[in-house]
Design a protein around this motif. Structure first.
Motif, PDB file in Angstrom:
ATOM      1  N   LYS A  21       0.819  -1.208   0.000  1.00 43.06           N
ATOM      2  CA  LYS A  21       0.000   0.000   0.000  1.00 43.06           C
ATOM      3  C   LYS A  21       0.855   1.261   0.000  1.00 43.06           C
ATOM      4  O   LYS A  21       0.405   2.335  -0.394  1.00 43.06           O
ATOM      5  CB  LYS A  21      -0.927  -0.014   1.225  1.00 43.06           C
ATOM      6  CG  LYS A  21      -1.973  -1.127   1.179  1.00 43.06           C
ATOM      7  CD  LYS A  21      -2.870  -1.083   2.401  1.00 43.06           C
ATOM      8  CE  LYS A  21      -3.904  -2.198   2.355  1.00 43.06           C
ATOM      9  NZ  LYS A  21      -4.794  -2.186   3.554  1.00 43.06           N
ATOM     10  N   THR A  22       2.079   1.140   0.453  1.00 45.43           N
ATOM     11  CA  THR A  22       2.989   2.280   0.467  1.00 45.43           C
ATOM     12  C   THR A  22       4.202   1.966  -0.407  1.00 45.43           C
ATOM     13  O   THR A  22       4.481   0.811  -0.717  1.00 45.43           O
ATOM     14  CB  THR A  22       3.467   2.587   1.897  1.00 45.43           C
ATOM     15  OG1 THR A  22       4.095   1.424   2.447  1.00 45.43           O
ATOM     16  CG2 THR A  22       2.283   2.973   2.776  1.00 45.43           C
ATOM     17  N   VAL A  23       4.903   2.986  -0.806  1.00 43.67           N
ATOM     18  CA  VAL A  23       6.083   2.811  -1.650  1.00 43.67           C
ATOM     19  C   VAL A  23       7.190   2.128  -0.849  1.00 43.67           C
ATOM     20  O   VAL A  23       7.538   2.551   0.253  1.00 43.67           O
ATOM     21  CB  VAL A  23       6.578   4.165  -2.187  1.00 43.67           C
ATOM     22  CG1 VAL A  23       7.873   3.992  -2.955  1.00 43.67           C
ATOM     23  CG2 VAL A  23       5.507   4.802  -3.072  1.00 43.67           C
ATOM     24  N   THR A  24       7.708   1.049  -1.392  1.00 42.33           N
ATOM     25  CA  THR A  24       8.814   0.339  -0.751  1.00 42.33           C
ATOM     26  C   THR A  24       9.912   0.120  -1.783  1.00 42.33           C
ATOM     27  O   THR A  24       9.676   0.168  -2.983  1.00 42.33           O
ATOM     28  CB  THR A  24       8.365  -1.025  -0.203  1.00 42.33           C
ATOM     29  OG1 THR A  24       7.877  -1.838  -1.284  1.00 42.33           O
ATOM     30  CG2 THR A  24       7.266  -0.866   0.830  1.00 42.33           C
ATOM     31  N   THR A  25      11.117  -0.131  -1.311  1.00 43.64           N
ATOM     32  CA  THR A  25      12.232  -0.440  -2.205  1.00 43.64           C
ATOM     33  C   THR A  25      12.406  -1.949  -2.273  1.00 43.64           C
ATOM     34  O   THR A  25      12.117  -2.659  -1.297  1.00 43.64           O
ATOM     35  CB  THR A  25      13.532   0.211  -1.706  1.00 43.64           C
ATOM     36  OG1 THR A  25      13.783  -0.243  -0.366  1.00 43.64           O
ATOM     37  CG2 THR A  25      13.402   1.724  -1.712  1.00 43.64           C
ATOM     38  N   PRO A  26      12.869  -2.470  -3.392  1.00 45.48           N
ATOM     39  CA  PRO A  26      13.058  -3.918  -3.520  1.00 45.48           C
ATOM     40  C   PRO A  26      14.078  -4.434  -2.517  1.00 45.48           C
ATOM     41  O   PRO A  26      15.079  -3.772  -2.242  1.00 45.48           O
ATOM     42  CB  PRO A  26      13.570  -4.092  -4.956  1.00 45.48           C
ATOM     43  CG  PRO A  26      13.150  -2.850  -5.668  1.00 45.48           C
ATOM     44  CD  PRO A  26      13.193  -1.763  -4.642  1.00 45.48           C
ATOM     45  N   SER A  53       6.179   1.168  -7.677  1.00 39.87           N
ATOM     46  CA  SER A  53       7.366   1.897  -8.116  1.00 39.87           C
ATOM     47  C   SER A  53       8.489   0.962  -8.570  1.00 39.87           C
ATOM     48  O   SER A  53       9.461   1.409  -9.162  1.00 39.87           O
ATOM     49  CB  SER A  53       7.884   2.786  -6.976  1.00 39.87           C
ATOM     50  OG  SER A  53       8.305   1.995  -5.868  1.00 39.87           O
ATOM     51  N   TRP A  54       8.346  -0.341  -8.318  1.00 41.34           N
ATOM     52  CA  TRP A  54       9.385  -1.290  -8.693  1.00 41.34           C
ATOM     53  C   TRP A  54       9.399  -1.514 -10.201  1.00 41.34           C
ATOM     54  O   TRP A  54       8.384  -1.392 -10.881  1.00 41.34           O
ATOM     55  CB  TRP A  54       9.157  -2.629  -8.034  1.00 41.34           C
ATOM     56  CG  TRP A  54       9.322  -2.678  -6.556  1.00 41.34           C
ATOM     57  CD1 TRP A  54       9.370  -1.618  -5.684  1.00 41.34           C
ATOM     58  CD2 TRP A  54       9.431  -3.855  -5.759  1.00 41.34           C
ATOM     59  NE1 TRP A  54       9.501  -2.061  -4.404  1.00 41.34           N
ATOM     60  CE2 TRP A  54       9.539  -3.429  -4.408  1.00 41.34           C
ATOM     61  CE3 TRP A  54       9.441  -5.207  -6.051  1.00 41.34           C
ATOM     62  CZ2 TRP A  54       9.661  -4.337  -3.356  1.00 41.34           C
ATOM     63  CZ3 TRP A  54       9.562  -6.119  -5.003  1.00 41.34           C
ATOM     64  CH2 TRP A  54       9.679  -5.680  -3.677  1.00 41.34           C
ATOM     65  N   THR A  55      10.559  -1.899 -10.716  1.00 36.55           N
ATOM     66  CA  THR A  55      10.632  -2.335 -12.108  1.00 36.55           C
ATOM     67  C   THR A  55      10.031  -3.735 -12.220  1.00 36.55           C
ATOM     68  O   THR A  55       9.928  -4.465 -11.223  1.00 36.55           O
ATOM     69  CB  THR A  55      12.088  -2.383 -12.598  1.00 36.55           C
ATOM     70  OG1 THR A  55      12.791  -3.403 -11.876  1.00 36.55           O
ATOM     71  CG2 THR A  55      12.777  -1.036 -12.403  1.00 36.55           C
ATOM     72  N   SER A  56       9.664  -4.126 -13.426  1.00 36.16           N
ATOM     73  CA  SER A  56       9.089  -5.458 -13.627  1.00 36.16           C
ATOM     74  C   SER A  56      10.104  -6.550 -13.304  1.00 36.16           C
ATOM     75  O   SER A  56       9.736  -7.633 -12.827  1.00 36.16           O
ATOM     76  CB  SER A  56       8.584  -5.607 -15.064  1.00 36.16           C
ATOM     77  OG  SER A  56       9.640  -5.460 -15.987  1.00 36.16           O
ATOM     78  N   THR A  57      11.397  -6.282 -13.551  1.00 35.40           N
ATOM     79  CA  THR A  57      12.411  -7.287 -13.240  1.00 35.40           C
ATOM     80  C   THR A  57      12.592  -7.442 -11.733  1.00 35.40           C
ATOM     81  O   THR A  57      12.815  -8.554 -11.243  1.00 35.40           O
ATOM     82  CB  THR A  57      13.756  -6.939 -13.906  1.00 35.40           C
ATOM     83  OG1 THR A  57      14.137  -5.608 -13.545  1.00 35.40           O
ATOM     84  CG2 THR A  57      13.665  -7.071 -15.415  1.00 35.40           C
ATOM     85  N   ASP A  58      12.483  -6.344 -10.984  1.00 33.28           N
ATOM     86  CA  ASP A  58      12.549  -6.444  -9.524  1.00 33.28           C
ATOM     87  C   ASP A  58      11.364  -7.252  -8.998  1.00 33.28           C
ATOM     88  O   ASP A  58      11.509  -8.070  -8.078  1.00 33.28           O
ATOM     89  CB  ASP A  58      12.550  -5.055  -8.887  1.00 33.28           C
ATOM     90  CG  ASP A  58      13.914  -4.374  -8.937  1.00 33.28           C
ATOM     91  OD1 ASP A  58      14.925  -5.089  -8.886  1.00 33.28           O
ATOM     92  OD2 ASP A  58      13.956  -3.136  -9.040  1.00 33.28           O
TER      93      ASP A  58
END
Length: 267
Positions: free
Chosen positions: A37-42, A89-94
């Motif tokens: 629900k919130t922006v997270t980093t891979p 916000s993640w890329t599809s590869t992440d």
């Protein structure tokens, strides 16, 4: 009822059977896309990478006995995955790296919970789409319960049209692809999947590519034939020849090797 042709009646009966006793099958036709629900980093997947290097050899065989004594580290990694679902916000590869690692790591966890065992199939019941190891909802992600089939069929296969997933997802069987002894990561995922493709296709224990006009392939290709007409491939033969050092004929008739469900364990 007597006015319904017999064939139509049988079709309706079969459909009713699916809906009443095979609801699991219908579920696997519906896509899932769990998102934070919130922006997270891979995640870095460093914890998973460290354990793979420690307990998986270069042939992809697993030291489950030793890993069972260190299962708390695996559980901690899986808890971290549960707390950090993919973000938009993640890329599809992440995202894809996350889900491949999740599938493989939760499969290892399921084995460790039942170990010692001769096959992953021994960890479930006989009712398909209900209580097989792949249908058990033992996976906790973002506060919800999932199964291995949910991850493979409802998330990965539905949301990522990349047939190379079939050389990366490992169901703990000898006929599965090699369990890579490093984690998948978004920035290197394309190269990692291509390397898995070369390793799997050219492994004579998985595929017998000679004679070129009569190859014997892994049953994985027969499990998902339509998937191998995607992602730049036009056929199973075409996919094989993308990676094969010994090419098979493009129109070669295909036969498939018996699948070995024995545990992919170091002896």
């Amino acid at each position: 009822m007597r006015f319904i042709p017999r064939f139509t009646f049988l079709c309706l009966f079969a459909l009713a059977t699916v809906f009443t006793s095979g609801c699991g099958y219908i579920r696997y036709l519906i896509p899932l896309n769990p998102t934070a629900k919130t922006v997270t980093t891979p995640p870095t997947h460093a914890a998973w990478d460290s354990q793979l290097k420690k307990y998986v050899n270069n042939q992809g065989l697993v030291d489950y006995k030793a890993w069972q004594g260190d299962s708390l580290a695996l559980n901690a990694y899986l808890q971290d995955l549960s707390a950090h679902l993919p973000s938009k916000s993640w890329t599809s590869t992440d995202e894809l790296a996350y889900w491949i690692n999740a599938y493989n790591a939760f499969t290892v966890q399921r084995i460790l919970r039942g170990y010692p065992v001769k096959s992953i199939k021994d960890l479930g019941g006989t009712k398909i789409f209900v209580d097989t190891p792949w249908d058990q909802h033992f996976i906790k992600l973002g506060g919800k319960d999932y199964s291995l089939n949910d991850i493979e069929h409802r998330i990965i296969r539905k949301n990522f049209k990349d047939n190379r997933i079939h050389v990366a997802l490992v169901c703990a069987a000898m006929s599965c692809p090699r369990l890579r002894n490093e984690a998948y990561v978004g920035p290197r995922l394309d190269a990692q999947l291509d390397e898995q493709g070369r390793d799997f296709v050219n492994n004579p224990a998985k595929n017998k590519l000679t004679p070129a006009d009569k190859p014997q392939l892994s049953s994985i290709f027969s499990f998902y034939p339509k998937d191998f007409t995607k992602n730049g491939s036009t056929s199973i033969q075409d996919f094989v020849n993308r990676y094969a050092t010994q090419k098979i004929k493009p129109d070669a008739p295909l036969t498939y090797l018996k699948y070995d469900w024995g545990l992919n364990e170091q002896k």
